[in-house]
Design a protein around this motif. Structure first.
Motif, PDB file in Angstrom:
ATOM      1  N   ASP A 157      55.832 -10.248 117.855  1.00 28.69           N
ATOM      2  CA  ASP A 157      56.386 -11.612 117.751  1.00 28.69           C
ATOM      3  C   ASP A 157      55.301 -12.653 118.015  1.00 28.69           C
ATOM      4  OD1 ASP A 157      58.914 -10.762 117.128  1.00 28.69           O
ATOM      5  OD2 ASP A 157      59.715 -10.944 119.170  1.00 28.69           O
TER       6      ASP A 157
ATOM      7  N   ALA B 198      57.735  -5.229 120.253  1.00 26.80           N
ATOM      8  CA  ALA B 198      58.414  -6.399 119.689  1.00 26.80           C
ATOM      9  C   ALA B 198      57.801  -7.688 120.238  1.00 26.80           C
ATOM     10  CB  ALA B 198      59.903  -6.337 120.013  1.00 26.80           C
TER      11      ALA B 198
ATOM     12  N   ASN C 262      64.836 -11.978 110.627  1.00 25.22           N
ATOM     13  CA  ASN C 262      64.334 -10.605 110.733  1.00 25.22           C
ATOM     14  C   ASN C 262      63.015 -10.498 111.515  1.00 25.22           C
ATOM     15  OD1 ASN C 262      62.529 -11.740 108.974  1.00 25.22           O
ATOM     16  ND2 ASN C 262      62.747 -10.199 107.348  1.00 25.22           N
ATOM     17  N   GLY C 263      62.552 -11.619 112.092  1.00 23.98           N
ATOM     18  CA  GLY C 263      61.319 -11.603 112.870  1.00 23.98           C
ATOM     19  C   GLY C 263      60.102 -12.088 112.110  1.00 23.98           C
ATOM     20  N   ASP C 264      60.209 -12.179 110.768  1.00 22.90           N
ATOM     21  CA  ASP C 264      59.100 -12.724 109.972  1.00 22.90           C
ATOM     22  C   ASP C 264      59.003 -14.228 110.199  1.00 22.90           C
ATOM     23  OD1 ASP C 264      58.788 -10.203 108.954  1.00 22.90           O
ATOM     24  OD2 ASP C 264      59.752 -10.622 107.026  1.00 22.90           O
TER      25      ASP C 264
ATOM     26  N   LYS D 224      53.692 -15.169 115.025  1.00 19.63           N
ATOM     27  CA  LYS D 224      53.812 -16.607 115.283  1.00 19.63           C
ATOM     28  C   LYS D 224      52.429 -17.255 115.328  1.00 19.63           C
ATOM     29  CE  LYS D 224      55.587 -19.976 118.603  1.00 19.63           C
ATOM     30  NZ  LYS D 224      56.227 -20.190 119.925  1.00 19.63           N
TER      31      LYS D 224
ATOM     32  N   ARG E  16      56.156  -9.595 109.781  1.00 23.42           N
ATOM     33  CA  ARG E  16      55.932  -9.127 111.150  1.00 23.42           C
ATOM     34  C   ARG E  16      55.575  -7.641 111.179  1.00 23.42           C
ATOM     35  NH1 ARG E  16      60.227  -7.187 114.423  1.00 23.42           N
ATOM     36  NH2 ARG E  16      59.800  -7.147 116.660  1.00 23.42           N
TER      37      ARG E  16
ATOM     38  N   PRO F 103      60.678 -19.660 111.827  1.00 24.17           N
ATOM     39  CA  PRO F 103      60.992 -18.272 112.188  1.00 24.17           C
ATOM     40  C   PRO F 103      62.204 -17.793 111.383  1.00 24.17           C
ATOM     41  CG  PRO F 103      61.717 -19.766 113.916  1.00 24.17           C
ATOM     42  CD  PRO F 103      60.973 -20.606 112.916  1.00 24.17           C
TER      43      PRO F 103
END
Length: 632
Positions: free
Chosen positions: A503, A499, A576-578, A507, A193, A573
């Motif tokens: 995100d 963010a 950590n957002g990756d 995605k 991310r 998902p």
């Protein structure tokens, strides 16, 4: 019957009851000693014609909120009550089903279970003082809690009629072994991310637009500090110091509380006869009873006849002996007949009960006996102090309520007259709540944040925290929420928008890559992956603990096996957002032959239990769905 009388509930069932006393046990309660208000007698629902009153639901709600503390403070009370009402309906439907099956628990079983509960034990003995404290703390009367135990034991009886009957086959154990010891080969690639975060551009205009559209999100927290007076029953108990004369007088005036109850040592012969027995079965039972009476008159021993005839197989082994019993340990008709016998060796006339026809013999009898004062002095002191404190407590609560009302702008008058200290909290927000455990209560929360207290600076009404604690609160200081400036909010808005954008981008990339990989042929794989490189994992076990890659491992074991039509890949998902793409390349079932006989037996027992629990859950669900429920 003998088993029922002698089961003192020292094993796992006692700990089942302990569990009920935690958060979930409120759902089994049949009422409460809370004040219920004007809606107490209002019918809120019916289950197969059985009423649930508003007072019952309110009692369950209050007990539930006390158990959960501040965790549900900000949740709509109507939503909580809706869930609790649904649980009450389920429990009543299930208990009615047990009644239709003829399941019941005798008072002596309830008494024995109560006496065996670990949290009511002091020095390995049942403690009346601990029991009274427990009832007060959890807002039960003695009758209500015994009903709770009875319902729990009946429900456990139903569970035990279903769960142990479940079984599994050898093939099931083999399938379980294949599943439990399965390993998988998979590959995964991580889509970071961070590049999207670094590339994100947020304009001042976008920040201002978000701020203007979400003004309510950028407010300072309102804060409150409280002054309060706490009236505690426990503190009153500690202050009472009775004289020996007062204790002796209390002991004499309440002799029944400090006496060993009358008891009878009896034996019985039971000839089973169902309630709905037909004429033939009734005649056969009566013929057996007549034969027993005839042989008793002829001089044969009761013990011998019990072993030959009694359908209570446990007591029959010992000649019908039921040991010593006290009032409340037997069902009423049986108890009345047993205590009507006053001569050793006396035999009763046949007695018909729900179990069948009984013939009872008195082996020994002990009359009620007052225990020596020295033996019960601690109990006398505890009861005396408790009773005296309760009388003071009620009067002081009345006075505190009146003083808080008559002098609404101060607690000084109540402090001066009642000699109860004024205590103060630090400032807190709605989300934080006060640090003091006593104040972490839904009623306190509602009163403290009401306009009457926080803005008008008036005393609250007298708040009943529980049966042993009352408080009055007022605002020592209050700071209302204020709008934060755009400048103060700018950094957080920028971070939020970055963010949100990153995100969405990561995605989007993961989902596009997933779609391309699913339909690509082998020759296209390299160009699709670009700079991304697969990491390979082989022979990974289902229960492996891989902290770094746990979400990826879990995803790998949720994917189906590869098929000719489609690759087994999914986008996952990460915390950590990756994002990660996980591709299962091989599934290798566990080998059943590797199980030892001991392991097979263990798995068979566990699987049977789980299947039984599932069958019970399905049965409970069926009973609930079939019930005729009306919610008012």
């Amino acid at each position: 019957m003998m088993q029922v009388l002698r089961d003192k509930a020292q094993g796992w069932i006692a700990w089942v009851i302990v569990g009920l006393v935690g958060l979930t046990f409120v759902l089994y309660g049949a009422g409460s000693v809370f004040d219920r208000g004007t809606g107490a007698s209002q019918v809120v629902a019916t289950v197969n014609g059985q009423k649930i009153l508003g007072g019952e639901l309110e009692g369950v709600y209050q007990r539930f909120m006390q158990q959960t503390g501040s965790q549900l403070r900000n949740v709509d009370s109507n939503e909580v009550k809706k869930e609790l009402l649904d649980s009450l309906i389920q429990q009543k439907a299930l208990l009615e089903a047990t009644e239709k099956m003829g399941m019941s628990v005798s008072p002596q079983r309830v008494f024995a279970t109560l006496g065996g509960l670990p949290f009511l034990q002091v020095d390995d003995q049942f403690s009346q003082e601990a029991y009274v404290q427990f009832l007060n703390k959890n807002h039960f009367t003695d009758t209500e809690f015994r009903k709770l135990l009875q319902d729990a034991l009946v429900r456990e009886q139903l569970q035990q009629s279903i769960i142990p009957s479940s079984f599994v086959l050898a093939n099931d154990i083999q399938d379980l072994a294949k599943f439990m010891y399965q390993t998988r080969d998979f590959r995964f690639v991580t889509i970071a991310r961070e590049p999207f975060v670094n590339a994100a551009q947020v304009s001042d205009e976008a920040i201002k637009q978000y701020y203007d559209n979400h003004l309510s999100e950028f407010m300072t927290d309102e804060t409150l500090a409280l002054e309060y007076i706490h009236l505690s029953l426990a503190n009153l108990v500690d202050k009472i110091q009775p004289t020996d004369e007062e204790l002796q007088q209390y002991y004499q005036d309440n002799a029944a509380h400090f006496s060993e109850p009358a008891s009878v040592h009896i034996a019985h012969i039971l000839i089973s006869l169902p309630k709905d027995a037909d004429e033939k079965a009734t005649k056969e039972a009566n013929t057996k009873v007549e034969e027993i009476q005839k042989r008793l008159k002829a001089g044969e021993s009761f013990e011998t006849l019990a072993k030959e005839f009694s359908d209570d197989k446990e007591s029959a082994k010992v000649g019908g002996d039921l040991a010593w019993l006290t009032p409340g340990e037997m069902f009423p008709d049986f108890e009345k007949a047993a205590f009507a016998l006053d001569k050793t060796g006396q035999v009763s006339e046949p007695l018909k009960t729900q179990y069948g026809i009984h013939i009872i013999k008195l082996l020994e009898r002990k009359d009620e006996k007052l225990k020596p004062f020295a033996d019960v002095k601690k109990e006398v002191i505890a009861q005396y102090k408790r009773q005296a404190a309760e009388e003071q407590f009620i009067n002081l609560a009345d006075e505190l309520n009146g003083l808080a009302y008559d002098y609404p702008d101060s607690l000084a008058q109540a402090n001066d007259k009642l000699k109860l200290p004024i205590q103060k909290t630090e400032e807190f927000t709605k989300a934080q709540g006060p640090k003091e455990t006593l104040l972490q209560n839904p009623q306190v929360f509602t009163a403290a944040w009401s306009a009457n207290v926080k803005e008008n600076k008036n005393n609250s009404d007298l708040i009943k925290v529980d049966d042993q604690n009352y408080i009055v609160v007022r605002a020592a200081s209050y700071t209302p929420a204020k709008q934060k400036s755009l400048e103060d909010s700018k950094a957080s808005i920028k971070a939020l928008l970055i963010a949100k954008e990153s995100d969405e981008k990561v995605k989007e990339k993961a989902e596009k890559l997933l779609a391309d990989l699913k339909k690509a042929d082998e020759g296209q794989m390299s160009s699709i992956m670009g700079d991304l490189v697969w990491q390979e994992k082989q022979d990974v076990k289902r229960n492996v603990k891989d902290t770094q890659h746990q979400p990826i491992v879990q995803a790998a074991f949720t994917l189906p096996r590869n098929s000719e039509k489609e690759r087994s890949i999914k986008a996952v998902p990460l915390p950590n957002g990756d994002y990660a793409l996980v591709w299962v390349t091989a599934v290798k079932d566990g080998e059943p032959s590797s199980l030892s006989e001991e392991e097979k037996e263990t798995y068979q027992a566990q699987l049977s239990k789980h299947m039984g629990e599932l069958e019970f859950a399905l049965y409970a669900s069926y009973v609930y769905k079939e019930a005729k429920v009306k919610i008012k």
